[in-house]
Write a protein that holds these residues in place. Structure first.
Motif, PDB file in Angstrom:
ATOM      1  N   ARG A 292     -38.241  -4.575  26.062  1.00  0.00           N
ATOM      2  CA  ARG A 292     -38.669  -5.736  26.847  1.00  0.00           C
ATOM      3  C   ARG A 292     -38.126  -5.679  28.261  1.00  0.00           C
ATOM      4  O   ARG A 292     -38.462  -6.519  29.091  1.00  0.00           O
ATOM      5  N   GLN A 293     -37.287  -4.679  28.525  1.00  0.00           N
ATOM      6  CA  GLN A 293     -36.772  -4.519  29.882  1.00  0.00           C
ATOM      7  C   GLN A 293     -37.876  -3.963  30.771  1.00  0.00           C
ATOM      8  O   GLN A 293     -38.554  -3.013  30.404  1.00  0.00           O
ATOM      9  N   PRO A 294     -38.098  -4.546  31.928  1.00  0.00           N
ATOM     10  CA  PRO A 294     -39.184  -4.060  32.788  1.00  0.00           C
ATOM     11  C   PRO A 294     -38.883  -2.669  33.322  1.00  0.00           C
ATOM     12  O   PRO A 294     -37.723  -2.273  33.481  1.00  0.00           O
ATOM     13  N   GLN A 295     -39.946  -1.920  33.564  1.00  0.00           N
ATOM     14  CA  GLN A 295     -39.781  -0.623  34.197  1.00  0.00           C
ATOM     15  C   GLN A 295     -39.318  -0.832  35.636  1.00  0.00           C
ATOM     16  O   GLN A 295     -39.667  -1.827  36.275  1.00  0.00           O
ATOM     17  N   LEU A 296     -38.498   0.095  36.120  1.00  0.00           N
ATOM     18  CA  LEU A 296     -38.038   0.005  37.499  1.00  0.00           C
ATOM     19  C   LEU A 296     -39.247  -0.146  38.418  1.00  0.00           C
ATOM     20  O   LEU A 296     -40.170   0.671  38.373  1.00  0.00           O
ATOM     21  N   PRO A 297     -39.283  -1.181  39.265  1.00  0.00           N
ATOM     22  CA  PRO A 297     -40.410  -1.299  40.189  1.00  0.00           C
ATOM     23  C   PRO A 297     -40.412  -0.168  41.210  1.00  0.00           C
ATOM     24  O   PRO A 297     -39.362   0.386  41.543  1.00  0.00           O
ATOM     25  N   LYS A 298     -41.587   0.183  41.675  1.00  0.00           N
ATOM     26  CA  LYS A 298     -41.684   1.247  42.674  1.00  0.00           C
ATOM     27  C   LYS A 298     -41.210   0.757  44.035  1.00  0.00           C
ATOM     28  O   LYS A 298     -40.789   1.561  44.868  1.00  0.00           O
ATOM     29  N   ARG A 299     -41.291  -0.549  44.253  1.00  0.00           N
ATOM     30  CA  ARG A 299     -40.883  -1.136  45.525  1.00  0.00           C
ATOM     31  C   ARG A 299     -39.863  -2.243  45.292  1.00  0.00           C
ATOM     32  O   ARG A 299     -39.798  -2.829  44.204  1.00  0.00           O
ATOM     33  N   VAL A 300     -39.093  -2.518  46.310  1.00  0.00           N
ATOM     34  CA  VAL A 300     -38.101  -3.582  46.247  1.00  0.00           C
ATOM     35  C   VAL A 300     -38.812  -4.901  46.000  1.00  0.00           C
ATOM     36  O   VAL A 300     -39.814  -5.219  46.661  1.00  0.00           O
ATOM     37  N   GLU A 301     -38.325  -5.645  45.032  1.00  0.00           N
ATOM     38  CA  GLU A 301     -38.867  -6.960  44.750  1.00  0.00           C
ATOM     39  C   GLU A 301     -37.821  -8.011  45.088  1.00  0.00           C
ATOM     40  O   GLU A 301     -36.620  -7.800  44.905  1.00  0.00           O
ATOM     41  N   PRO A 302     -38.256  -9.159  45.590  1.00  0.00           N
ATOM     42  CA  PRO A 302     -37.270 -10.192  45.986  1.00  0.00           C
ATOM     43  C   PRO A 302     -36.492 -10.707  44.784  1.00  0.00           C
ATOM     44  O   PRO A 302     -37.045 -10.903  43.702  1.00  0.00           O
ATOM     45  N   GLN A 303     -35.195 -10.890  44.976  1.00  0.00           N
ATOM     46  CA  GLN A 303     -34.343 -11.484  43.953  1.00  0.00           C
ATOM     47  C   GLN A 303     -33.574 -12.641  44.565  1.00  0.00           C
ATOM     48  O   GLN A 303     -33.455 -12.749  45.784  1.00  0.00           O
ATOM     49  N   LYS A 304     -33.067 -13.499  43.702  1.00  0.00           N
ATOM     50  CA  LYS A 304     -32.275 -14.616  44.189  1.00  0.00           C
ATOM     51  C   LYS A 304     -31.011 -14.114  44.871  1.00  0.00           C
ATOM     52  O   LYS A 304     -30.388 -13.160  44.410  1.00  0.00           O
ATOM     53  N   ASN A 305     -30.649 -14.735  45.948  1.00  0.00           N
ATOM     54  CA  ASN A 305     -29.424 -14.364  46.653  1.00  0.00           C
ATOM     55  C   ASN A 305     -28.200 -14.896  45.916  1.00  0.00           C
ATOM     56  O   ASN A 305     -28.271 -15.849  45.144  1.00  0.00           O
ATOM     57  N   ASP A 306     -27.089 -14.245  46.180  1.00  0.00           N
ATOM     58  CA  ASP A 306     -25.785 -14.699  45.694  1.00  0.00           C
ATOM     59  C   ASP A 306     -25.678 -14.731  44.171  1.00  0.00           C
ATOM     60  O   ASP A 306     -24.913 -15.505  43.600  1.00  0.00           O
ATOM     61  N   VAL A 307     -26.463 -13.884  43.496  1.00  0.00           N
ATOM     62  CA  VAL A 307     -26.337 -13.749  42.053  1.00  0.00           C
ATOM     63  C   VAL A 307     -26.344 -12.266  41.700  1.00  0.00           C
ATOM     64  O   VAL A 307     -26.685 -11.409  42.513  1.00  0.00           O
ATOM     65  N   TYR A 308     -25.989 -11.993  40.472  1.00  0.00           N
ATOM     66  CA  TYR A 308     -25.934 -10.627  39.951  1.00  0.00           C
ATOM     67  C   TYR A 308     -27.258  -9.913  40.232  1.00  0.00           C
ATOM     68  O   TYR A 308     -28.329 -10.384  39.870  1.00  0.00           O
ATOM     69  N   ASP A 309     -27.178  -8.734  40.841  1.00  0.00           N
ATOM     70  CA  ASP A 309     -28.348  -7.944  41.234  1.00  0.00           C
ATOM     71  C   ASP A 309     -28.551  -6.821  40.216  1.00  0.00           C
ATOM     72  O   ASP A 309     -27.688  -5.954  40.063  1.00  0.00           O
ATOM     73  N   ILE A 310     -29.709  -6.824  39.516  1.00  0.00           N
ATOM     74  CA  ILE A 310     -29.944  -5.778  38.507  1.00  0.00           C
ATOM     75  C   ILE A 310     -30.520  -4.507  39.124  1.00  0.00           C
ATOM     76  O   ILE A 310     -30.616  -3.486  38.443  1.00  0.00           O
ATOM     77  N   TYR A 311     -30.929  -4.560  40.400  1.00  0.00           N
ATOM     78  CA  TYR A 311     -31.475  -3.375  41.077  1.00  0.00           C
ATOM     79  C   TYR A 311     -30.714  -3.092  42.374  1.00  0.00           C
ATOM     80  O   TYR A 311     -31.281  -3.113  43.465  1.00  0.00           O
ATOM     81  N   PRO A 312     -29.419  -2.828  42.301  1.00  0.00           N
ATOM     82  CA  PRO A 312     -28.669  -2.538  43.528  1.00  0.00           C
ATOM     83  C   PRO A 312     -29.063  -1.179  44.082  1.00  0.00           C
ATOM     84  O   PRO A 312     -29.231  -0.211  43.335  1.00  0.00           O
ATOM     85  N   PHE A 313     -29.245  -1.061  45.377  1.00  0.00           N
ATOM     86  CA  PHE A 313     -29.676   0.214  45.945  1.00  0.00           C
ATOM     87  C   PHE A 313     -28.898   0.566  47.201  1.00  0.00           C
ATOM     88  O   PHE A 313     -28.303  -0.291  47.862  1.00  0.00           O
ATOM     89  N   GLU A 314     -28.918   1.840  47.502  1.00  0.00           N
ATOM     90  CA  GLU A 314     -28.359   2.401  48.733  1.00  0.00           C
ATOM     91  C   GLU A 314     -29.543   2.717  49.645  1.00  0.00           C
ATOM     92  O   GLU A 314     -30.480   3.418  49.238  1.00  0.00           O
ATOM     93  N   SER A 315     -29.518   2.215  50.851  1.00  0.00           N
ATOM     94  CA  SER A 315     -30.634   2.455  51.771  1.00  0.00           C
ATOM     95  C   SER A 315     -30.490   3.820  52.432  1.00  0.00           C
ATOM     96  O   SER A 315     -29.407   4.204  52.880  1.00  0.00           O
ATOM     97  N   LEU A 316     -31.611   4.555  52.475  1.00  0.00           N
ATOM     98  CA  LEU A 316     -31.627   5.881  53.089  1.00  0.00           C
ATOM     99  C   LEU A 316     -32.124   5.846  54.528  1.00  0.00           C
ATOM    100  O   LEU A 316     -32.133   6.878  55.203  1.00  0.00           O
ATOM    101  N   GLY A 317     -32.593   4.685  54.997  1.00  0.00           N
ATOM    102  CA  GLY A 317     -33.228   4.620  56.312  1.00  0.00           C
ATOM    103  C   GLY A 317     -34.736   4.792  56.170  1.00  0.00           C
ATOM    104  O   GLY A 317     -35.276   4.929  55.070  1.00  0.00           O
ATOM    105  N   ASN A 318     -35.417   4.801  57.282  1.00  0.00           N
ATOM    106  CA  ASN A 318     -36.878   4.870  57.261  1.00  0.00           C
ATOM    107  C   ASN A 318     -37.382   6.290  57.025  1.00  0.00           C
ATOM    108  O   ASN A 318     -36.718   7.273  57.359  1.00  0.00           O
TER     109      ASN A 318
END
Length: 864
Positions: A292-318
Motif C-alpha cells: 500500500r506504500q506508494p511508488q516513489l513519484p517521478k517528480r517532487v510532490e508538495p508536502q506539509k511543512n514542518d513535519v516528517y518528510d518521507i521523501y528527503p532529497f539532495e538537490s543536484l542543481g539544474n
C-alpha cells in the motif's frame, strides 16, 4: 497461444540451411506467395538477418492491396526463447553468430513494419498447421534431425497441464540409457545403419533385411516413448511430420496405436501455416508490486511543512537528471552502443520494449543481446548457491563467497560484437563482465521496491525463473551484485523504479553529490512496513503515510543495506541504494572507524510501533561468534530500545526471572509450539515498566521484546534479520501463515545469567549528566559493554557546536518540532521531529540550532 482469423498473416519456417515463407488466409497457405532461400547457417549475424528479413519483406509485399499482413509467425529451431525472441542456439554448428541476440527486435528493425512477430518451435508450428483435421486432442511429432513434439487441445497449444510434459517437449524424456531423442532421430538411424543419409537406408530396406530391421527397431523405440503420453493425454490422433515421416510404411506396424495416425503431406507447409497462426508476443507492462506504500513519484510532490518528510532529497542543481528513454537513446547513439547492467528485480523485457523504439525513432539500427543467454543452466546455478541457503525451510543462510562471474559461462567474459554496423546493446545483470568495451548504464533498484515486487511475484532472483525469495536475495543476490557494482564503472545510473519511463543521471554527477554529502550531512529515504504486531503511532505522526494501511510495524529510518538516497534536479527525483555512498565515500563517512567496518555502515535506526498493536515476539539475537560462523556476518545484532513515546502502563520484556529453569523454559516453549497453546511468558521473562525516553539495553544473547503501546526507536548494530523467535503469542502473519519459531537457534545463544535484579541494574540505562550550560545539557546514556556504540542525549536550549572527532554521528530529534543544523562547509538542513540524520566523520564540526522557545532533545549515537 494462437488463434485463427480471416486476416492475412505471414508464416516463416527457418531450417538448418534454409528459410521459407508464405502468406496465409483463412488458415490456408497461399501457394503463389511461397518463397524459399538457401542459408549459410555459419554466416555472421548481419548476413543471416539481412537474408531472413529480405525474404520476409518480399513475401509480405505479395499481399493484396488494402489487406495488410497482421502477424509474422516464425517456426524456429531451438534452443530458443520463443516468448521473448532470443536465440539460445550454440554448439550445434549453426546460427552461432546469433547467440544471445533478440531476433524479434533485430527483424523489426530490418522489416520496418509494425507487424507483430511471434516465435514457436518448428514441431509446435507443424502441429498448429495440422489442426484442420479437427481432432480435439492431438499429439504432433516431427521425426528428423531431432525429435520434436507438441500437444494441442481444442486448437490451443499446451505447454503444461494433465498429460503434458514440461513445455510439451518429448525429446528430453528419459529413455533407456539416455533421452528419447537419442533413439528417435536421424542420428540413431545412421548410427544403427551407417549410410550417407536416412533416405539411403529407406531405399535399401526393400532388399536389405538389416536396413529394414533398423526401421523396425526405430518404430519400436517410438512406440515405447509415445504410447504412455497418448494414454495420459487421452489423445484423439497422432500426427507425424518431418523428413523421416516419408519412411512411415517401414515402421508403421511397430507403432500399434489405438488412435488414428496421420502422416502430413508437407511438413514445411504445415509449419508455415501453423507459424502464421501464432499470437504469442507478450505486451510488457510495469511490474506488479504488492504494497500500500506508494511508488516513489517521478517528480517532487508538495508536502506539509514542518513535519516528517518521507521523501528527503539532495538537490543536484539544474539539468542534472533526465527523463525517459528518448534522452537516453540519444546518449547511446552518440556512444555507438552500451552495456545495460543492473540489479535483480529489474524488468529487462520492459526496458527493451521501451528503449528500442526510442533508438529506432532516432534512426538507429539496433542489435539487442541479453546476458541471460550466457548464464549457466538454472540447475547448475542452484547447485552452486545451495551451500549458502541453509537448511530447507530455514529463514537464514550464509553470505555467499561466490562472484557474479561464477554464474556465467566462461565464454561470456570474452564476448564482444562481431560487427560495428549497428548500435549493439548488451542488456541484463552482469553486462559489465563482458569484454565488450561500450560504456555501462546501470539500472538500480532500491531494496524496498524489490521486496514489493517479490510479494507480487513479478520479480525473480538473479539468474532464476521462479518468483524471488528474500533469503536468496539477502545471502546470494545482493552480495554478488553489490560486489560486482564496485568493480565496474558505470557512466550513467538509471532509477529502475519506473522502467516504463525512468529518470537517469550521469555517474560523475552522483559522485560529486555523494562527496558533498560525505562532508556535510545525509538523510536516507525511510520506508515503512505493516506487521502482525504493528501499531498506529506512525499513522498519526507522519501525515504523508497512507492511512489505508492496516498498521505500521516498522520504519526503516536508516538500515543502510535496505535504504536509498534521493536526488533532485528540475523537480525530477532519482533514487539510488545507500550502498553507493559507502562504496565511494566510506572513509569520509566513517572516519577512524572505516578500517574496522569497511563499506558496512555500522549503526541502524528504526522504529517499532506497537501503539494499539501487539507485543513483539519473545526473542534473542546471536552471539558474535555464532553470527560469524553460522551466517557469515562481521558484526552481530546488539540492540537498544529508546522509548520515543508510550502509553501509561507500557512495558518491555527483558531478561529472565531470578529462578529461571532453562530446561523447564525450553520444554514449555516446545510444548506450546507443538500444541499451539499459549503460555504465561511472564512466568519466565520479566516485564519492565517503560516510560518516555527510557533506554533499555539488549546485548546479543539477551531475551527481550517490546510490549504493547510503545514507539521504540531501535538503536542497534546494522545486522537486522537475525531474530530468533521463541514465543509469538500464537499468531499468524498478515498473510495468514505461521511465523517462524527458532527455539534451537535461541537456546544456542541465550544468556541465562541475565536475570533478576541484575537486569534492572545492567540492562536499563542510567543517564549521567556530562555537561550543562546555558545552551545545552549533555547526558551519556550508558550502553552495555557488548555494545560497540555510545548514545548521548542533548537537551538543546540555544546553539551548540559539536565536533565529530573523526567519527560518524547519527542524530534524531526526539523532543520538539524541528531544529536547524549547519555544517562547517556551510550547508543548512532542517531536522523535524522523529527524523534521522547522519553527520559524516569528515564533516568535522557542525552546529545544532534551536529556533524555538522550548528546549529540544536530540539523540546522538556513534561508535565508541
Amino acid at each position: 497461444m494462437f488463434k485463427h482469423t480471416n486476416k492475412i498473416s505471414c508464416g516463416v519456417d527457418i531450417g538448418g540451411t534454409h528459410i521459407s515463407a508464405a502468406l496465409t488466409q483463412n488458415d490456408a497457405l497461399l501457394a503463389e506467395t511461397y518463397r524459399r532461400l538457401p542459408v549459410d547457417p555459419n554466416a555472421d549475424a548481419v548476413t543471416l538477418l539481412d537474408t531472413w528479413a529480405g525474404l520476409i519483406t518480399a513475401v509480405i509485399g505479395l499481399a493484396p492491396k488494402g489487406q495488410p499482413v497482421s502477424t509474422i509467425g516464425i517456426a524456429m529451431p531451438g534452443p530458443f526463447d520463443y516468448i521473448n525472441g532470443v536465440s539460445m542456439i550454440r554448439g550445434l554448428n549453426k546460427y552461432e553468430s546469433l547467440y544471445g541476440l533478440n531476433i524479434r527486435e533485430a527483424l523489426h528493425g530490418r522489416i520496418k513494419s509494425p507487424n507483430t512477430i511471434c516465435f514457436e518451435n518448428d514441431a509446435a508450428c507443424f502441429g498448429l498447421g495440422q489442426v484442420h483435421h479437427k481432432h480435439r486432442k492431438i499429439i504432433a511429432i516431427t521425426l528428423g534431425t531431432g525429435f520434436g513434439a507438441c500437444f494441442i487441445q481444442d486448437q490451443q497449444l499446451l505447454a503444461q497441464g494433465p498429460g503434458v510434459p514440461p513445455n510439451g517437449y518429448l525429446y528430453n524424456i528419459p529413455f533407456q540409457q539416455g533421452i528419447a531423442e537419442d533413439y528417435i532421430s536421424a542420428r540413431w538411424l545412421l548410427n544403427a545403419y551407417p549410410a550417407d543419409n536416412v533416405r539411403e537406408i529407406a531405399d535399401r530396406a526393400a532388399k536389405d533385411p538389416k536396413a529394414a530391421a533398423t526401421f523396425t527397431q526405430f518404430g519400436k523405440n517410438l512406440q515405447q516413448v509415445i504410447t504412455p503420453w497418448i494414454k495420459q493425454f487421452e489423445a484423439d490422433a497422432l500426427i507425424i511430420g518431418g523428413s523421416i515421416s516419408k519412411a512411415y510404411p517401414l515402421f508403421e506396424k511397430e507403432l500399434r496405436l489405438d488412435i488414428p495416425v496421420i502422416v502430413a503431406d508437407n511438413t514445411e507447409h504445415s509449419a508455415i501455416t501453423g507459424a502464421a497462426s501464432l499470437n504469442n508476443q507478450p505486451t510488457p507492462t510495469p511490474p506488479a508490486r504488492k504494497s500500500r506504500q506508494p511508488q516513489l513519484p517521478k517528480r517532487v510532490e508538495p508536502q506539509k511543512n514542518d513535519v516528517y518528510d518521507i521523501y528527503p532529497f539532495e538537490s543536484l542543481g539544474n539539468n542534472r537528471i533526465f527523463d525517459g528513454y528518448e534522452s537516453l537513446a540519444r546518449w547511446i547513439i552518440q556512444q555507438k552502443g552500451a552495456r545495460l547492467d543492473g540489479y535483480a528485480g529489474v524488468d529487462w523485457n520492459l526496458v527493451r520494449a521501451r528503449l528500442i523504439p526510442a533508438l529506432r525513432g532516432q534512426g538507429a539500427d539496433v542489435h539487442w543481446y541479453e546476458t541471460r543467454a550466457w548464464q549457466k543452466p538454472e540447475e547448475a546455478i542452484d547447485a552452486l548457491i545451495k551451500p549458502f541457503l541453509g537448511a530447507e525451510g530455514s529463514v537464514w543462510g550464509t553470505k555467499t563467497t561466490l562472484e557474479l562471474a561464477d554464474l556465467y559461462l566462461e565464454a561470456f567474459r570474452e564476448w564482444q560484437p562481431q560487427s560495428n554496423q549497428t548500435i549493439t546493446i548488451l542488456a541484463g545483470a552482469g553486462a559489465g563482465l563482458s569484454k565488450y568495451s561500450a560504456p555501462i548504464i546501470y539500472f538500480d533498484l532500491p531494496k524496498n521496491e524489490i521486496q514489493y515486487r517479490m510479494r507480487a511475484r513479478s520479480a525473480t532472483n538473479l539468474a532464476a525463473t521462479t518468483a524471488a525469495q528474500y533469503k536468496r536475495s539477502y545471502f546470494v543476490d545482493w552480495p554478488l551484485l553489490n560486489a560486482h557494482r564496485r568493480k565496474i564503472e558505470p557512466a550513467i545510473v538509471v532509477d529502475a523504479q519506473h522502467e516504463d519511463s525512468p529518470n537517469w543521471t550521469h555517474t560523475r554527477t552522483l559522485r560529486q553529490s555523494l562527496q558533498s554529502m560525505a562532508y556535510n550531512g545525509i538523510r536516507a529515504r525511510p520506508w515503512f512496513e505493516p506487521g502482525v504486531w504493528g501499531g498506529q503511532w506512525m499513522k498519526q505522526h507522519i501525515p504523508a503515510l497512507p492511512k489505508e494501511e492496516i498498521n505500521y510495524a516498522w520504519s526503516f529510518e536508516l538500515i543502510a543495506p535496505e535504504n536509498g538516497l534521493l536526488f533532485e534536479s528540475d523537480g525530477l527525483l532519482l533514487e539510488i541504494a545507500f550502498d553507493w555512498l559507502m562504496q565511494y565515500e566510506s572513509k569520509a563517512v566513517l572516519g577512524i572507524d572505516a578500517d574496522r567496518f569497511r563499506e558496512e555502515f555500522p549503526i541502524r535506526f528504526d522504529f517499532l510501533d506497537t501503539f494499539g498493536g501487539g507485543n513483539l515476539s519473545i526473542q534473542c539475537h546471536p552471539s558474535l561468534n555464532y553470527i560469524q560462523k553460522q551466517f557469515g556476518e562481521n558484526i552481530t545484532q546488539d540492540e537498544t530500545y529508546y522509548i520515543l513515546d508510550c502509553k501509561p502502563g507500557a512495558g518491555v520484556y527483558l531478561g529472565f526471572h531470578e529462578d529461571i529453569d532453562p530446561t523447564a523454559f525450553k520444554n514449555a516453549l516446545e510444548e506450546s509450539q507443538a500444541a499451539n497453546q499459549a503460555i504465561d511468558i511472564e512466568e519466565y521473562v520479566q516485564l519492565l515498566p517503560a516510560h518516555k525516553h527510557d533506554l533499555f539495553l539488549i546485548p546479543n544473547q539477551t531475551i527481550h521484546g517490546s510490549g504493547i503501546n510503545n514507539l521504540v526507536l531501535e538503536i542497534s548494530a546494522t545486522p537486522y534479520i537475525f531474530t530468533f523467535k521463541m514465543y509469538d503469542w500464537m499468531r499468524l502473519d498478515l498473510d495468514g501463515m505461521p511465523r517462524p519459531i527458532n527455539i534451537e537457534h535461541a537456546f544456542h545463544n541465550l544468556d541465562f545469567t541475565r536475570k533478576g535484579e541484575a537486569v534492572k541494574r545492567e540492562l536499563v540505562s542510567k543517564p549521567k549528566l556530562l555537561k550543562s550550560d546555558t545552551q545545552h545539557d549533555l547526558e551519556l546514556l550508558p550502553t552495555h559493554a557488548e555494545h560497540f556504540y555510545s548514545i548521548h542525549r542533548i537537551t538543546l536550549k540555544g546553539t551548540l557546536s559539536i565536533g565529530t572527532e573523526g567519527r560518524c554521528h547519527l542524530l534524531m530529534l526526539v523532543e520538539g518540532k524541528k531544529l536547524t543544523l549547519r555544517t562547517a562547509q556551510g550547508n543548512t538542513y532542517v531536522l523535524h521531529y522523529a527524523e534521522t540524520f547522519v553527520i559524516p566523520a569528515a564533516a568535522g564540526e557542525y552546529e545544532v540550532i534551536n529556533d524555538d522557545h522550548q528546549p529540544l532533545q536530540i539523540i546522538k549515537a556513534f561508535v565508541k
